[in-house]
Motif scaffolding. Structure first.
Motif, short mmCIF file in Angstrom:
data_model
loop_
_atom_site.label_atom_id
_atom_site.label_comp_id
_atom_site.label_asym_id
_atom_site.label_seq_id
_atom_site.Cartn_x
_atom_site.Cartn_y
_atom_site.Cartn_z
N GLN A 1 -4.30 34.09 38.33
CA GLN A 1 -4.13 35.38 37.69
C GLN A 1 -2.99 35.35 36.66
N SER B 1 -7.06 33.51 42.92
CA SER B 1 -6.11 34.52 42.49
C SER B 1 -4.82 33.92 41.95
N THR C 1 -0.55 41.93 46.81
CA THR C 1 -1.63 41.18 46.17
C THR C 1 -2.72 40.97 47.21
N GLN D 1 -9.69 47.31 47.46
CA GLN D 1 -8.87 46.76 46.38
C GLN D 1 -8.59 47.80 45.30
N ASN E 1 -8.01 42.37 41.47
CA ASN E 1 -8.03 42.25 42.93
C ASN E 1 -9.45 42.11 43.47
N SER F 1 -10.46 38.54 42.92
CA SER F 1 -9.82 37.65 43.89
C SER F 1 -10.55 37.67 45.22
#
Lengths: 557, 445
Positions: A210, A207, B130, A186, A192, A195
């Protein structure tokens, strides 16, 4: 944000905040680990009872659909694939069939849990869980060390809390320290990491929070960023040797870094929640708070103290999500279907298919101090695990009436083919550390194979489909064409001269590729084919080719 | 002759394999392609296709489509006139200068991502990476939305060029089914498409496989059907007459020459300053192959070319890289136009980001996502124009800024893909094909 639905969680009208729900839940269900430990046999029996109660297996209309206990051959292959990650040898198949001991299944499980292949197989599983959702392909440099760390720890039966603590507190050169893999994957980005830690180890996908915080989302944006505030001081730095970059290391930030650093030098003293209306501003300073239990730190705490404290809270029996997430995943692999699907999404809007059973097993797992081998032993002794397998059920059917068949992972297929076709395996980590870094790992036949056959183990298995390039490799690969050839002096040539009886040879080949004896119809088709072939060797080459292309080879039943 | 063909494809799968394995593509010796053309109206593809010329590493806009002669930031690169009055591009691209009337040059791209992997991902998906969602790449979306998979035995999304791992290959949340079909080198047929035995023995093997699958114990009927369908599709592909589409040596010498295949410069094979070799002629082969595949019914082809990361010796390296793209890119557009396919084929040239106006001490340019260029051609685009502008020193966009979302909105709109459509992620979260941005009207006309 523009789309009010971008980050969205089921159940419109769910107004209870998740935090409140979890706090209430954990107040009642905090796992009592001191007095409630039960024996393996007792736990397995109670799981079956609990499932029967929850899912109505004793009702006649459901009972009639229960799959029978699977036969020894299928069981042997299943346990081998699940624990060792490869097939039993033909000799083992015969010995297991001939063994009349009543407890031979339990003994088999015990033997394979003590086999180093167990650690290697599950190390590769967790390596993939962590690496598949990497933010950057450079993270693959960490794959080999992660696998090594996991294999060693799993084989020593380090308990799950200890292994997870390693990933949460990883520091050092990523080629040497396998515990840095998640952070590397990450890019040391606090949000990240948060998450992924939540998704992988707690089965909760926070996440979404966020950037959003809306009426139906049980998590507030603050909660996500409070969680991310455990990781701001994690940074990734190039390792320089004589001025040349030699990989990366994970290090702690100890003073505010200069502005305008490149992304590879992430990390800051504290975490700030961005101001969505003014992205250029620094945002709001966040205090580290663990969303599942509400426990909190002050700002200003040093990096490893933050992460170490979080590890304590996460792995405490107070946090029921920790045991549940692991149990759900392992159950998902062994039964072929998790209590929650996908296995990493046990969020508050989701319902487990048999919540009491999951809760009971998770509670027992916690009471056994997160002992992974105990968990395998226990699940594998249940009727549910030992039932014959079926393809994935349709959503309206009762779960766990049968074990569920699914695609083997790339490493497992690679090893099975290497063994059956007799080509040398590559990419063995244990005993021979990579050291060479990314390039050596990526050039390995095993890794190249995974580019075509690999999948993310967190993915719903029904979405893991075969592809045309996979099929083309199996049908037409030159390498395997060679291995299949009777002229090459390889495995088949040897077998053709050793085994003169055609029927026996068909049987040997089936054992080698599929770990089972062929049935009469298969024997007849094969013999007929050999007879109608120009040469005996041609006929058997064709049979080996079909074994290589059988759907059965690709599935764990 | 009556040939049953439903919207889901030709015949029934099982029969098809039977027919294939029975020797000769059945039905009176008609090839599959013939059958398709017999039923052209029924199996008509929606008509649009797309070729992405992907420049990995981030080409310098100064040395390609936005030169700044006379300004210190422009360096030694000169500008030349194009066949569009008033529009100049870099001297490195003489062939493209002659067909600038077929190009829409966008000089005002501006994004926030200056890191290779992340930018590469973003310029393939319109999303930044992501941790929890794998967004599908452009080719996967286009293949899913536009390809009539039953109408061609070829894959609908092909990616040519070995630029290593990275974005551009993945179906992501659409599943592996929409991953790119990879071809390492346009000069060679795709891997594993030639049977390791004579064709009749191969057919015999397929028959044996079919019989043994059917005789197997167990109740995995659904699984067998999937397996069978895949083997039908794969063997149809391998045995297809259309396989010859992958062989560019079937093209007349004059066409190969027009793309610059076989041409070799003095620099051929000389290692670039960044240590990698520029693969002479590979991009040209990729462009020609892309045209052949589009004509054979492939919906999306990506031709990838690496090495644009010119942190040192930018001018020399950019010139040599431009030599690799100039003639083939121009030939591709011209070829499509002459064959009447350009209106239905969108050609996109772009990379990860641009390069810094400042020339660094090693004669290189660094990463600069704040202002860079892309080029669109065909596909109904308003061509013969320049959209947007940077300031005199190329530092920043001063006219019509366009971000990645606007660009993807424009691409999808011209292809007829509804960018507002939502896919479901694994956890049931709807993901719009493009989240935000708006199409660039000047380009769409």
């Amino acid at each position: 944000m523009k789309s009010s639905r971008t980050c969205w969680l089921v159940l419109v009208g769910l107004v209870t905040s998740f935090n409140a729900a979890v706090v209430a839940d954990s107040a009642q269900a905090e796992y009592n680990t001191a007095s409630s430990q039960q024996s393996t046999g007792e736990v397995s029996r109670r799981i079956d009872e609990s499932l029967t109660g929850e899912l109505g297996f004793d009702k006649p209309e459901i009972k009639s659909h229960l799959a029978p206990r699977t036969d020894d051959q299928t069981f042997l292959r299943r346990v081998y694939l699940d624990l060792a990650g490869e097939l039993p040898t033909p000799t083992e198949v015969s010995l297991f069939a001939l063994d009349t001991a009543a407890d031979k299944r339990a003994k088999l499980v015990e033997r394979l849990l003590a086999d180093p292949r167990y650690g290697r197989n599950w190390a590769r599983f967790w390596r993939d869980v962590i690496m598949y959702r990497r933010a950057d392909d450079r993270a693959l440099i960490a794959a080999a060390s992660a696998e090594r760390f996991l294999a060693e720890n799993l084989n020593e039966n380090k308990h799950w809390d200890e292994i997870v603590r390693g990933f949460l507190t990883g520091l050092g050169n990523i080629s040497e320290k396998g515990t840095t893999a998640l952070i590397m994957a990450q890019q040391a980005d606090a949000s990240n990491i948060a998450s992924e830690v939540s998704r992988i180890f707690l089965g909760v996908q926070i996440s979404c929070a966020q950037c959003h915080d809306h009426p139906y989302d049980p998590w507030k944006r603050e909660q996500f960023h409070q969680f991310a505030a455990f990781f701001p001081r994690v940074s990734l730095r190039p390792v320089l040797v004589n001025g040349q970059q030699r990989g990366f290391e994970v290090a702690s930030v100890t003073r505010e870094p200069f502005q305008g650093r490149p992304a590879a030098f992430r990390g800051s003293m504290e975490h700030y929640m961005p101001d969505l209306k003014d992205p250029a501003s620094r945002g709001t300073l966040m205090t580290p708070i663990f969303f599942a239990t509400g426990e909190k730190l002050e700002t200003g705490v040093a990096d490893l103290d933050r992460r170490g404290q979080l590890a304590d809270w996460m792995t405490s029996p107070k946090n029921v999500l920790f045991a549940k997430a692991l149990v759900n995943r392992v159950w998902g692999e062994l039964a072929g279907e998790g209590f929650y699907e996908p296995v990493d999404d046990m969020g508050p809007g989701r319902k487990a298919t048999a919540p009491q059973t999951l809760d009971y097993l998770a509670q027992q797992f916690a009471a056994h101090q997160y002992d992974l081998k105990w968990l395998f032993r226990t699940i594998m002794a249940t009727d549910t695990y030992q039932r014959a397998s079926r393809p994935r059920r349709s959503p309206n059917d009762t779960p766990f009436l049968a074990n569920t068949s699914y695609r083997v992972r790339s490493d497992v297929l690679y090893d099975n083919l290497a063994q059956a076709l007799g080509f040398p395996r590559q990419g063995e980590v244990s005993g021979n550390p990579y050291g060479g870094g990314q390039q050596r790992f990526l050039n390995q036949g095993r890794y190249q194979f995974s580019l075509t056959f690999g999948y993310d183990p967190s993915e719903r298995r029904e979405n893991v489909a075969s592809s045309i390039p996979q099929t083309l490799i199996l049908m037409n690969s030159r390498q395997w064409g060679q291995a299949v050839s009777a002229q090459s002096g390889g495995a088949l040539a040897q077998m053709l001269s050793d085994v003169r009886d055609d029927e026996q040879l068909v049987g040997e080949l089936y054992l080698r590729f599929l770990a089972r004896e062929p049935n009469d119809a298969e024997i007849n088709i094969c013999l007929e084919h050999v007879k109608s072939s120009e040469r005996r060797s041609d006929g058997f080459e064709d049979i080996v080719w079909t074994l290589l292309n059988r759907s059965e080879l690709l599935y764990r039943n | 002759m009556q040939i049953g063909m439903g919207p889901r494809g030709v015949l029934n799968r099982r029969h098809f394999l039977r027919n294939v394995t029975a020797g000769g593509l059945a039905l009176g010796g008609l090839s599959f392609t013939d059958m398709v053309s017999l039923n052209a109206s029924e199996l008509k593809r929606r008509g649009m296709s797309c070729i992405l010329l992907w420049m990995q590493g981030g080409p310098s806009q100064f040395e390609t489509f936005d030169p700044k002669p006379g300004h210190a930031n422009g360096g030694e690169t000169k500008a030349i006139a194009t066949n569009v009055p008033g529009t100049q591009i870099s001297e490195n691209l003489p062939h493209l200068a002659r067909i600038a009337d077929q190009l829409a040059i966008v000089r005002s791209l501006s994004t926030k991502e200056g890191e290779h992997q992340r930018a590469s991902y973003m310029m393939h998906t319109s999303y930044i990476p992501t941790a929890t969602v794998r967004y599908p790449t452009l080719g996967a979306v286009v293949a899913k939305e536009l390809a009539d998979q039953a109408a061609s035995e070829l894959p609908s999304f092909v990616r040519i060029g070995n630029v290593g791992i990275g974005a551009g290959n993945e179906g992501g949340l659409l599943g592996q089914k929409f991953n790119a079909y990879p071809i390492q080198d346009g000069n060679r047929p795709p891997e594993n498409t030639r049977p390791t035995t004579e064709e009749d023995r191969y057919r015999r093997r397929l028959t044996l496989l079919d019989r043994l699958e059917e005789a197997a114990p167990g109740e995995a009927v659904a699984r067998r059907a999937d397996h069978e369908s895949l083997y039908n599709q794969a063997s149809r592909f391998v045995l297809s007459p259309s396989m010859s589409s992958f062989d560019i040596s079937n093209e007349p010498e004059s066409v190969r020459k027009a793309y610059g295949i076989g041409a070799s410069s003095a620099d051929a094979g000389r290692p670039a300053p960044n240590g990698l070799r520029i693969q002479q002629g590979q991009f040209a082969a990729g462009c020609l192959l892309a045209r052949r595949l589009i004509e054979s019914g492939v919906t999306f082809v990506e031709v990838a070319m690496g090495n644009w990361d010119t942190h040192q010796d930018n001018f020399d390296l950019s010139r040599r890289l431009c030599e690799q793209i100039d003639q083939p890119f121009a030939a591709l557009v011209e070829d499509l136009r002459q064959r009447g396919r350009l209106d239905k084929t969108l050609v996109i040239w772009m990379g990860e980001f641009g390069r810094t106006p400042r020339i660094n001490p090693r004669g290189g340019r660094d990463h600069h996502p704040q202002s860079f260029s892309a080029v669109l051609a065909g596909g109904g685009m308003q061509v013969g124009q320049v959209v947007g502008a940077t300031d005199a020193g190329g530092e920043r966009v001063v006219e019509r800024p366009i971000n990645e979302k606007d660009l993807f909105q424009t691409i999808y709109q011209t292809l007829g893909v509804n960018a507002k459509k939502e896919y479901m992620s694994a956890i049931g979260r709807p993901i719009a094909i493009v989240d935000g941005g708006s199409p660039v009207d000047e380009l769409l006309g």
